[in-house]
Structure formats: structure tokens, C-alpha cells
Write an enzyme that holds these catalytic residues in place. Sequence first.
Site, PDB file in Angstrom:
ATOM      1  N   GLU A 175       0.832  -1.213   0.000  1.00 47.11           N
ATOM      2  CA  GLU A 175       0.000   0.000   0.000  1.00 47.11           C
ATOM      3  C   GLU A 175       0.874   1.274   0.000  1.00 47.11           C
ATOM      4  O   GLU A 175       2.107   1.219   0.028  1.00 47.11           O
ATOM      5  CB  GLU A 175      -0.950  -0.055   1.203  1.00 47.11           C
ATOM      6  CG  GLU A 175      -2.385  -0.398   0.787  1.00 47.11           C
ATOM      7  CD  GLU A 175      -3.089   0.795   0.129  1.00 47.11           C
ATOM      8  OE1 GLU A 175      -2.419   1.787  -0.224  1.00 47.11           O
ATOM      9  OE2 GLU A 175      -4.315   0.750  -0.020  1.00 47.11           O
ATOM     10  N   HIS A 176       0.199   2.411   0.045  1.00 43.18           N
ATOM     11  CA  HIS A 176       0.832   3.720  -0.133  1.00 43.18           C
ATOM     12  C   HIS A 176       1.969   4.020   0.864  1.00 43.18           C
ATOM     13  O   HIS A 176       1.943   3.578   2.011  1.00 43.18           O
ATOM     14  CB  HIS A 176      -0.233   4.824  -0.002  1.00 43.18           C
ATOM     15  CG  HIS A 176      -0.824   4.871   1.376  1.00 43.18           C
ATOM     16  ND1 HIS A 176      -0.289   5.644   2.382  1.00 43.18           N
ATOM     17  CD2 HIS A 176      -1.873   4.218   1.919  1.00 43.18           C
ATOM     18  CE1 HIS A 176      -0.996   5.481   3.482  1.00 43.18           C
ATOM     19  NE2 HIS A 176      -1.967   4.620   3.223  1.00 43.18           N
ATOM     20  N   ASP A 177       2.936   4.754   0.390  1.00 43.56           N
ATOM     21  CA  ASP A 177       3.998   5.329   1.228  1.00 43.56           C
ATOM     22  C   ASP A 177       4.862   4.289   1.936  1.00 43.56           C
ATOM     23  O   ASP A 177       5.409   4.574   3.005  1.00 43.56           O
ATOM     24  CB  ASP A 177       3.405   6.306   2.265  1.00 43.56           C
ATOM     25  CG  ASP A 177       2.701   7.463   1.575  1.00 43.56           C
ATOM     26  OD1 ASP A 177       3.359   8.162   0.783  1.00 43.56           O
ATOM     27  OD2 ASP A 177       1.479   7.642   1.803  1.00 43.56           O
TER      28      ASP A 177
END
Length: 219
Positions: A140-142
Amino acid sequence: MKSPLYAVYGASGCGRGIMPLAKAQLHEQGIDAARLVFIDDSPAAGLINGHRVLTYDEFLAHDAGSRYAILAIANSVVREKLAQRCAADGVQPWTVRAANVITMDDVTLGEGAALSPFVTLTSNIRIGRHFHANLYSYVEHDCVIGDFVTFAPGVKCNGNIHIHDHAYIGADAVIKQGKPDRPLVIGRGAVVGMGAVVTRSVPPGATVVGNPATRLVRK
Ligand code: UDP
């Protein structure tokens, strides 16, 4: 000009899963499947699933303009050793990804990755060299992922997680999302057991199992 030669290094379970993806990828590029082989230093047979198996020395001796290999061995320490060997011999790292892998915005993927079917890499992600993401795993993000990190099938790596070099995440493990200013960190060489639910950072070299995941102390 001599044509390039491509290889899946490792002709066991991991390699046999990656070989069909490698073949499809070359087919998409209009490259003859005859230019694709397995490399294995202890070959079980000369032909596996219809693909030639060469030793590393045979691969180097084979007629070719340039040579590419994906390191298809789950053990990350072995992957790193073979990456060094290949680099010394001018064998170039090769990334193989299934056709249905989804990659969103601003994803940096290091050389030599193996991305299996149904892998998703969402947005704003940094991933190092020789990453393995097995079937149905996601990032997922980041997230920031180091070198030689391995995801078994079904890993759920949520947002704002940092995973350091050589960590191994077992099948169906879930890692809870961190915070932008305080990511959840999986330390270098840590092992997350299959099905673990990781709610806190994991120290380097530790093995964690269970729900919530706790450190496994060997007796
Ligand atoms: N292997 C190799 N060179 C090495 C280490 C391993 O060719 O330096 C091969 C080994 O002979 C075997 C494969 O890589 O065929 C690793 O298979 P294993 O079943 O241990 O792991 P997996 O395929 O699950 O990663």
C-alpha cells in the site's frame, strides 16, 4: 549481432512459478522462447517443464550478445550471493512481472524484481533490488522496502510501513499500517510467520508469529 539470452536462475518451486511469466513477457516483446533457459547449479534434470536447464558456467559459455537473469530463489541470502556473482560476470538483472500486476502512481522498483500474478503496488512506494512479491500480495501507499525482501503469497503490507533489507514476510501475513511521521518498521532480516498479524514494529533479525504477532523465542 548476437541475440540476448535470458534466464530464470533457480529451477525449483520459485523458479518454476516465475518461468511462465518470463516466457509470456518475452513473447509480448517478440523474443523467441528458445532464448530463455533455466540456470541451476544442481540441476535435477536437463529439461524442466519443457525448458532447458543450464548450469551457470554453461549459461556463461552459451552463445549470446548479452545475458539477463532473474534470481528466482526465495532465500534472500542466496539471491544476494548470486546477484554479486552475476554482476561480476556481466549478467544483467532482469525484472519479470505478471501481465496483470497493477502499479499505481510514483512507484520506484529496483532491478531484478519478481512480481507474481495479482500483485498490486499502489502509490508513492520505494522498493529496492531483487524484491519478490508472490501471488496476491500487495504494497500500500507510502511504503519503503529495502533490498532482497521477500513476500510469500497473500502478504498485505499496508500504508506507511518500512521493511528493511532481507526481511521475509510469510504467506497471508497482515502488517498494520504505520503513520506518516512514525512508520511501522520491519527490521533487517526479520521473519514474519505465515498468517501473522503484525501490529508493532519488529526488531532486526527477530521472528514474529501469531495474532497479534509476538516474538518467537527459540528454546
Ligand atoms: N540454486 C542454485 N545455486 C545456488 C543456490 C541454489 O542453482 O547457489 C538452486 C538449487 O539447486 C535449487 C533452487 O536454486 O534448484 C532453490 O530451490 P529451493 O527449493 O531451495 O527454493 P525455492 O525454489 O523455493 O526458492
